[in-house]
Each structure stands twice: as C-alpha cells, then as structure tokens.
Design a protein around this motif. Structure first.
Motif, mmCIF file in Angstrom:
data_model
loop_
_atom_site.group_PDB
_atom_site.id
_atom_site.type_symbol
_atom_site.label_atom_id
_atom_site.label_comp_id
_atom_site.label_asym_id
_atom_site.label_seq_id
_atom_site.Cartn_x
_atom_site.Cartn_y
_atom_site.Cartn_z
ATOM 1 N N GLU A 189 59.065 41.240 27.020
ATOM 2 C CA GLU A 189 57.685 40.821 27.296
ATOM 3 C C GLU A 189 56.839 42.014 27.741
ATOM 4 O O GLU A 189 55.658 42.105 27.406
ATOM 5 C CB GLU A 189 57.642 39.713 28.351
ATOM 6 N N TRP A 190 57.425 42.940 28.476
ATOM 7 C CA TRP A 190 56.725 44.151 28.894
ATOM 8 C C TRP A 190 56.296 44.951 27.660
ATOM 9 O O TRP A 190 55.167 45.432 27.574
ATOM 10 C CB TRP A 190 57.618 44.964 29.813
ATOM 11 N N VAL A 191 57.181 45.059 26.676
ATOM 12 C CA VAL A 191 56.857 45.753 25.423
ATOM 13 C C VAL A 191 55.759 44.980 24.689
ATOM 14 O O VAL A 191 54.784 45.570 24.206
ATOM 15 C CB VAL A 191 58.110 45.925 24.541
ATOM 16 N N ARG A 192 55.885 43.654 24.630
ATOM 17 C CA ARG A 192 54.894 42.831 23.933
ATOM 18 C C ARG A 192 53.514 42.981 24.557
ATOM 19 O O ARG A 192 52.514 43.160 23.855
ATOM 20 C CB ARG A 192 55.348 41.367 23.950
ATOM 21 N N GLN A 193 53.436 42.937 25.881
ATOM 22 C CA GLN A 193 52.133 43.038 26.561
ATOM 23 C C GLN A 193 51.498 44.413 26.367
ATOM 24 O O GLN A 193 50.287 44.517 26.167
ATOM 25 C CB GLN A 193 52.278 42.704 28.044
ATOM 26 N N ASN A 194 52.298 45.460 26.395
ATOM 27 C CA ASN A 194 51.763 46.800 26.138
ATOM 28 C C ASN A 194 51.298 46.926 24.692
ATOM 29 O O ASN A 194 50.281 47.574 24.418
ATOM 30 C CB ASN A 194 52.812 47.863 26.468
ATOM 31 N N THR A 195 52.008 46.310 23.775
ATOM 32 C CA THR A 195 51.618 46.350 22.363
ATOM 33 C C THR A 195 50.299 45.609 22.156
ATOM 34 O O THR A 195 49.422 46.094 21.430
ATOM 35 C CB THR A 195 52.730 45.755 21.475
ATOM 36 N N ILE A 196 50.133 44.471 22.793
ATOM 37 C CA ILE A 196 48.874 43.726 22.704
ATOM 38 C C ILE A 196 47.719 44.587 23.227
ATOM 39 O O ILE A 196 46.662 44.673 22.589
ATOM 40 C CB ILE A 196 48.971 42.398 23.490
ATOM 41 N N SER A 197 47.925 45.241 24.350
ATOM 42 C CA SER A 197 46.876 46.109 24.907
ATOM 43 C C SER A 197 46.566 47.274 23.974
ATOM 44 O O SER A 197 45.407 47.657 23.810
ATOM 45 C CB SER A 197 47.294 46.628 26.282
#
Length: 147
Positions: free
Chosen positions: A37-45
């Motif tokens: 989820e940390w990777v996903r949230q950084n990717t969204i940003s």
C-alpha cells in the motif's frame, strides 16, 4: 515505512487498533498501511503530482474478470474517452521485480488493452509501451496531456 524511489509526497495517517492507516485520495478512505500500500500510495502521488493526471481519471484496486476468474488491478489511468491508457502493478518494496510479475501485468493488459504499463516495487520501476502488438521498454510514462 521505507524511503522509496519517488519524490517526497505528503500523506495523512491515522492509528486505529494498533495499526497504521494512510488516506487514499482516490478511494477517499483510510487504508491499512502495508508495504504494498505504501508503494501504491506513492505511485498515485507520482501520477498526480509528476504526470498531471486528474484524480478523477485514476482507478485503484478494481475487480475485473479474465476467463471467469476474478482479478484486481492495482492502478489504472483512463483518458478523456474512458479508455485505459496506463496500467500499473504495484508490489511490496521488498519484492524483487521478476518475469512472473511482468507476466501478471501483461495478462491483465490483454483485458484492459492499455498502451502504457508500469511495474514497480517503489525502488525499481519498469515502464513499457504497447505498440503494434509488441511491448517495448521505455524510460518513463508520458504526461497526461500526451496520452
């Protein structure tokens, strides 16, 4: 959480029942903060802040069917015509990107037919472009205006 190979973005966090949650600006709710989820949230940003992709054109963790099997993509970006333009598979930052992960992304893309693909574990990013039924490696994803 580990520092990833993205810019420093700001996130909203909260603790609940001894677990840490991060606010997902696409799904508009707090999600348990796992490594993936940390990777996903950084990717969204990255998509919003660096590629100027409107939040309204991003879907996160949506289910779809392939050969009667339920699958779920991590992130998809749609253009103004509602066509999937970027498909992204996120892995935990301690997962080594490999052929199996690439195959998963390519299988999902047989259904979604995106022209641009990204596979990331937050540390390493693989960018691909589909053209004339072949896949080639590229250096980065295009800005939204160029999709």
């Amino acid at each position: 959480m580990k520092k990833l190979n993205f810019n420093n973005y700001s996130f909203k966090f909260k603790n609940k029942d001894s677990k840490l949650y991060v606010f997902d600006i696409i799904r508009k709710k707090y999600i348990e903060l796992t490594k993936e989820e940390w990777v996903r949230q950084n990717t969204i940003s990255y998509l919003i802040d660096n590629l100027n992709i409107p939040k309204s054109h991003i879907n996160v963790e949506k289910e779809f069917i392939i050969n009667n099997l339920k699958k779920r993509f991590d992130i998809a970006v749609f253009n103004n015509n509602g066509i999937c333009s970027i498909l992204i598979e996120c892995k935990s930052y301690d997962f080594k990107l490999n052929e199996k992960a690439i195959d998963q992304l390519l299988i999902y893309n047989k259904y979604l037919k995106s022209n641009f693909l990204m596979l990331t574990n937050g540390i390493n990013h693989l960018f691909l472009k589909r053209s004339l039924n072949k896949i080639e490696k590229i250096n980065s994803l295009p800005y939204y205006i160029d999709l």
